[in-house]
Design a protein around this motif. Structure first.
Motif, PDB file in Angstrom:
ATOM      1  N   GLN A  97       6.229  53.264  43.048  1.00  0.00           N
ATOM      2  CA  GLN A  97       4.941  53.953  42.902  1.00  0.00           C
ATOM      3  C   GLN A  97       4.106  53.790  44.174  1.00  0.00           C
ATOM      4  O   GLN A  97       3.492  54.748  44.655  1.00  0.00           O
ATOM      5  CB  GLN A  97       4.197  53.348  41.705  1.00  0.00           C
ATOM      6  N   GLY A  98       4.120  52.565  44.748  1.00  0.00           N
ATOM      7  CA  GLY A  98       3.368  52.300  45.972  1.00  0.00           C
ATOM      8  C   GLY A  98       3.850  53.158  47.126  1.00  0.00           C
ATOM      9  O   GLY A  98       3.048  53.628  47.949  1.00  0.00           O
ATOM     10  N   ASN A  99       5.174  53.371  47.205  1.00  0.00           N
ATOM     11  CA  ASN A  99       5.719  54.198  48.281  1.00  0.00           C
ATOM     12  C   ASN A  99       5.225  55.642  48.179  1.00  0.00           C
ATOM     13  O   ASN A  99       5.026  56.312  49.192  1.00  0.00           O
ATOM     14  CB  ASN A  99       7.241  54.152  48.264  1.00  0.00           C
ATOM     15  N   ALA A 126      10.692  57.742  36.273  1.00  0.00           N
ATOM     16  CA  ALA A 126       9.523  57.167  35.589  1.00  0.00           C
ATOM     17  C   ALA A 126       9.729  55.688  35.260  1.00  0.00           C
ATOM     18  O   ALA A 126       8.805  54.883  35.391  1.00  0.00           O
ATOM     19  CB  ALA A 126       9.228  57.967  34.329  1.00  0.00           C
ATOM     20  N   ASP A 127      10.945  55.317  34.888  1.00  0.00           N
ATOM     21  CA  ASP A 127      11.197  53.924  34.498  1.00  0.00           C
ATOM     22  C   ASP A 127      11.299  52.975  35.689  1.00  0.00           C
ATOM     23  O   ASP A 127      11.313  51.752  35.516  1.00  0.00           O
ATOM     24  CB  ASP A 127      12.514  53.835  33.700  1.00  0.00           C
ATOM     25  N   LEU A 128      11.407  53.548  36.871  1.00  0.00           N
ATOM     26  CA  LEU A 128      11.620  52.702  38.062  1.00  0.00           C
ATOM     27  C   LEU A 128      10.341  52.511  38.868  1.00  0.00           C
ATOM     28  O   LEU A 128      10.371  51.924  39.954  1.00  0.00           O
ATOM     29  CB  LEU A 128      12.690  53.331  38.969  1.00  0.00           C
ATOM     30  N   ALA A 129       9.208  53.004  38.334  1.00  0.00           N
ATOM     31  CA  ALA A 129       7.961  53.039  39.117  1.00  0.00           C
ATOM     32  C   ALA A 129       7.563  51.680  39.691  1.00  0.00           C
ATOM     33  O   ALA A 129       7.051  51.604  40.804  1.00  0.00           O
ATOM     34  CB  ALA A 129       6.830  53.595  38.264  1.00  0.00           C
ATOM     35  N   GLN A 130       7.827  50.614  38.937  1.00  0.00           N
ATOM     36  CA  GLN A 130       7.358  49.297  39.405  1.00  0.00           C
ATOM     37  C   GLN A 130       8.453  48.499  40.115  1.00  0.00           C
ATOM     38  O   GLN A 130       8.247  47.334  40.467  1.00  0.00           O
ATOM     39  CB  GLN A 130       6.830  48.480  38.213  1.00  0.00           C
ATOM     40  N   ARG A 131       9.597  49.119  40.353  1.00  0.00           N
ATOM     41  CA  ARG A 131      10.665  48.405  41.072  1.00  0.00           C
ATOM     42  C   ARG A 131      10.415  48.470  42.574  1.00  0.00           C
ATOM     43  O   ARG A 131       9.744  49.360  43.073  1.00  0.00           O
ATOM     44  CB  ARG A 131      12.023  49.048  40.769  1.00  0.00           C
ATOM     45  N   ARG A 132      11.028  47.528  43.259  1.00  0.00           N
ATOM     46  CA  ARG A 132      10.948  47.542  44.721  1.00  0.00           C
ATOM     47  C   ARG A 132      12.211  48.208  45.259  1.00  0.00           C
ATOM     48  O   ARG A 132      13.231  48.249  44.572  1.00  0.00           O
ATOM     49  CB  ARG A 132      10.820  46.123  45.263  1.00  0.00           C
ATOM     50  N   PRO A 133      12.159  48.747  46.475  1.00  0.00           N
ATOM     51  CA  PRO A 133      13.310  49.475  47.009  1.00  0.00           C
ATOM     52  C   PRO A 133      14.621  48.680  46.962  1.00  0.00           C
ATOM     53  O   PRO A 133      15.675  49.248  46.721  1.00  0.00           O
ATOM     54  CB  PRO A 133      12.898  49.763  48.450  1.00  0.00           C
TER      55      PRO A 133
END
Lengths: 222, 400
Positions: A97-99, A126-133
C-alpha cells in the motif's frame, strides 16, 4: 496515442539512433522489438520525457514532448505515463500500500486511499496490501509494480521487458493482465521486448522493430 | 503520505545506520549542551556572588584561596586577621563598606558564618520566615541549608568545629534559629549566618583555660576576612598596595583572581569543547557516509520516484529531510542528555555544599545547539542530496 516522425537520439560520441516513424491510436498496443543495444530503452526514455529527442518529433498522449521541459515535463509524466520497469524497484522500506501511496506523493497528487484500495482490488492484490516487497512472490511483485504504474489512470503504459525472467505460464498471465489493465483504462500500451512469446500472446499488437527500420503487424514479424 | 513520514520510514528501514548516527549526533550535541549549561551557570554564580565586592582582605597566603574561601565558600581560608587591624581598615577614607566574615564551624556541612546584617543586605536577601539575629548565638539559615537540614525558626542546633564537618561538637553552645532566608540563588543559600560575636563566644569559651585566659583572648579577637567595597574605583590602584605593604594582611581583588581561575579552568573546558567538536565532526561524517550509501543503494528507487513524476528538488528534499529528521531527534536527545548530566552533577555538588548547578533551566544559547544539529546534518546531507538531484533517471531503464 503516440506519433513519431523522424525521431532520432544521439548519445555523446556515438552515431545517432534513428527510429522508424509510427502512428499508434489511443488504446492501441505496440511491441518495440530489437536486439540489445538497439535503442529500445532509449525510445522508452524519449516517450517518458526523460530524454529529449535529438531530431524529429514525438507526440505522446496528444502532447508534443518537444514543447515541455523541467517541472512541466515531470508533471506531465506523472499524469500521462505509467511505467513498469524490468527490475521492479518497489521500495523495501514500504508496504505494498505504501508503494502505491508513494506514487501519489511523487506525482504531487492528493493522498487517495480509496484509489489505492480500488487499484489493489482490481489487480487481485487486496489481501497483500500490508505485506512488504520481500514477502511477495515474483508474480505478485510484478502485479504490485503494475498497480503502481496504473494507479493514476495513465494514458500510456510503458513496460520494459515484462516477461524477461518468467516461465511460459507466468509470462502468459502477466501479458494477459497487462493487456486487460490497459484495455480497462483505455490506455495505449507499449512493451519493449525481445521475447517472441509476447508477440504470440498479443497478435493484434503493432510491431516496431528498432534497428531494422520497419513497422508491421505482429503476426507478420514474430 | 508526506515527505516527513516517508523520510521516517526510510530511516526506520535502516535501524542500525540510523541508530549509530543518532547516537553519535546526540553524544556530540549532549556534550556541548552540558558544557554550555555548566560554564554559564558557574559564570553566573561567580558574577552574582562577586557583585559589589571590590577587594577581600585576609591572612597572607594564596589570594585565590582567600577569594574561594571568603566569597564563594568553597575552600578553606588562609588564616585569621586581627579585629583591630580590620577596624582600622574600615576607617580608611577609600572604604565605603566593610563586611567582616568569621569562619570556623559548620552544621552538617553548611558553614556557620559570623558576620553583620550588612552581609545579608549586600545580597539583597529577604527572609522567608522569622527575623535576622539580634544577639549572639542566634542564627539565620540560608534556603538550601534550611531545606537540607530541616532547620526552622525556633529550632536549635550545635555547630561542629572546623570546616570539614569532622571536628568536635560545641555541645555547650547551641544556636537558636531566628529566621530562614528566602532563596536568593547566591552563596547565602548554602550558609548559616550569625553574629560575629557568636563565633568568638563559642571558641573563646571552649578553648579558654580560665577567666584570665579568656580576657586575653577577648583582647586579641580576630575575624577570618573582610569583604570591602570602595568609595571610588580609583582605590583599586592604591588600596591593595597599602594593605599588602603596610600590614600583615593581604588584599586580593576577586575580579583578577577569578579571571585567573577561569583561565586555568578554561584549558579543561577547551579540551572538553574540542572533544565535543570531534564527536560532532565524527557524527557529521557518519551521517554523510550513511546518506551517501543510502543514495547509492537507492539510486534506482530514487530514479523510480523521478519516473513517477517527482521533480529533482523533491527527490533531493527527501534526502535532506532524512538528515533533518535525524538532527531533530538527535538534538532532542542531546539536549535531554546534557540537562540530565548537569542535574546529576548539580545534585552531587549540592551534596558537597558546593556551587549551585541545575539541569532544570533553559538558556537562550541552547537554540544554537538546535541550529548546530541541523547545520551538521544539512552539511552532511548536502552532497548526497545534490547526487539525488542530478540522478540520471535513464539508469532505471538500464538496470536489469
Amino acid at each position: 496515442m503516440i506519433r513519431t516522425t523522424q525521431l532520432a537520439y544521439g548519445y555523446q560520441g556515438q552515431a545517432a539512433i534513428r527510429f522508424p516513424d509510427l502512428d499508434l491510436a489511443q488504446a492501441g498496443v505496440l511491441l518495440l522489438q530489437g536486439p540489445s543495444g538497439s535503442g529500445k530503452s532509449t525510445w522508452l526514455a524519449l516517450a517518458a520525457g526523460l530524454l529529449r529527442a535529438g531530431g524529429g518529433s514525438m507526440l505522446v498522449a496528444g502532447q508534443d514532448l518537444g514543447l515541455l521541459q523541467g517541472s512541466a515535463l515531470d508533471a506531465w509524466r506523472a499524469r500521462a505515463i505509467g511505467f513498469l520497469p524490468q527490475k521492479l524497484h518497489l521500495s523495501s522500506a514500504l508496504t505494498v500500500q505504501g508503494n502505491l501511496e508513494l506514487a501519489q506523493w511523487a506525482a504531487g497528487a492528493a493522498a487517495d486511499g480509496e484509489a489505492v484500495r480500488r487499484t489493489l482490488h482490481a489487480l487481485g492484490l487486496a489481501d497483500l496490501a500490508q505485506r512488504r516487497p520481500d514477502q511477495l512472490s515474483g508474480g505478485q511483485a510484478q502485479r504490485v509494480a503494475l498497480a503502481r504504474a496504473v494507479l493514476l489512470n495513465p494514458r500510456v503504459i510503458l513496460a520494459d521487458e515484462p516477461t524477461a525472467s518468467l516461465d511460459d505460464t507466468a509470462a502468459g498471465a502477466a501479458l494477459q493482465l497487462l493487456g486487460a489493465t490497459a484495455h480497462r483504462l483505455q490506455a495505449t500500451l507499449v512493451i519493449a521486448t525481445h521475447d517472441a512469446r509476447v508477440a504470440q500472446a498479443l497478435p493484434a499488437a503493432q510491431l516496431c522493430r528498432i534497428g531494422v527500420q520497419s513497422i508491421e503487424p505482429a503476426g507478420v514479424g514474430g | 503520505m508526506n515527505v516527513l513520514s516517508l523520510a521516517l520510514r526510510y530511516l526506520v528501514a535502516r535501524p542500525l545506520a540510523a541508530g549509530l548516527n543518532l547516537l553519535l549526533l546526540s553524544l556530540g550535541l549532549g556534550s556541548i549542551t552540558f558544557l554550555l549549561l555548566v560554564s554559564t551557570q558557574i559564570d553566573r554564580a561567580f558574577e552574582r556572588d562577586l557583585a559589589g565586592i571590590d577587594v577581600v582582605v585576609g591572612a597572607k597566603g594564596s589570594p585565590m584561596q582567600l577569594i574561594l574561601a571568603g566569597v564563594f565558600h568553597i575552600d578553606v581560608p588562609t588564616g585569621n586577621i586581627p579585629l583591630e587591624a580590620v577596624q582600622e581598615l574600615a576607617k580608611n577614607p577609600q572604604v565605603a563598606q566593610l563586611i567582616p566574615i568569621s569562619l570556623g564551624d559548620t552544621f552538617r556541612g553548611f558553614r556557620i558564618v559570623g558576620t553583620t546584617p550588612a552581609y545579608a543586605t549586600h545580597y539583597a536577601a529577604t527572609l522567608a520566615s522569622g527575623a535576622l539575629w539580634s544577639q549572639p548565638m542566634q542564627a539565620v539559615a540560608g534556603a538550601q541549608a534550611a531545606a537540607t537540614t530541616g532547620l526552622a525558626v525556633g529550632a536549635s542546633f550545635i555547630g561542629s568545629h572546623g570546616l570539614g564537618g569532622t571536628g568536635h561538637a560545641h555541645g555547650d553552645h547551641p544556636y537558636q534559629v531566628t529566621g530562614v532566608l528566602a532563596r536568593c540563588g547566591c552563596v547565602l543559600d548554602r550558609l548559616i549566618l550569625t553574629a560575629t560575636e557568636s563565633v568568638w563566644q563559642v571558641h573563646e569559651k571552649s578553648t579558654a583555660l580560665d577567666a584570665e585566659d579568656q580576657k586575653i583572648m577577648e583582647a586579641e579577637r580576630e575575624v577570618t576576612l573582610a569583604l570591602i567595597r570602595y568609595k571610588s574605583p580609583l582605590a583599586a590602584v592604591t588600596f591593595p598596595r597599602l594593605v599588602n605593604t603596610t600590614t600583615e594582611m593581604q588584599a586580593a581583588a576577586p575580579a583578577v583572581e577569578i579571571t585567573r581561575l577561569l583561565r586555568m579552568v578554561g584549558v579543561g573546558t577547551e579540551v572538553l569543547r574540542g572533544f565535543a567538536a570531534v564527536l560532532l565532526l565524527t557524527a557529521g561524517l557518519s551521517v554523510f557516509i550513511a546518506l551517501w550509501n543510502a543514495v547509492r543503494e537507492r539510486r534506482a528507487d530514487l530514479a523510480m520516484l523521478r519516473m513517477l513524476g517527482a521533480a529533482p528538488a523533491k527527490v533531493a528534499g527527501l534526502v535532506l529531510c532524512e538528515a533533518l529528521l535525524l538532527a531533530v531527534v538527535a538534538t532532542a536527545l542531546g539536549l535531554a542528555a546534557g540537562h540530565l548530566l548537569t542535574e546529576v552533577v548539580g545534585s552531587w555538588l549540592q551534596s558537597e555544599r558546593s556551587l549551585p548547578l541545575t539541569g532544570w533551566i533553559w538558556l537562550s544559547a541552547e537554540w544554537w545547539v538546535l541550529a548546530l544539529g541541523a547545520g551538521v546534518a544539512l552539511l552532511a546531507a548536502l552532497f548526497p542530496a545534490v547526487g539525488a538531484y542530478r540522478l540520471d533517471v535513464t539508469t532505471l531503464l538500464n538496470s536489469r
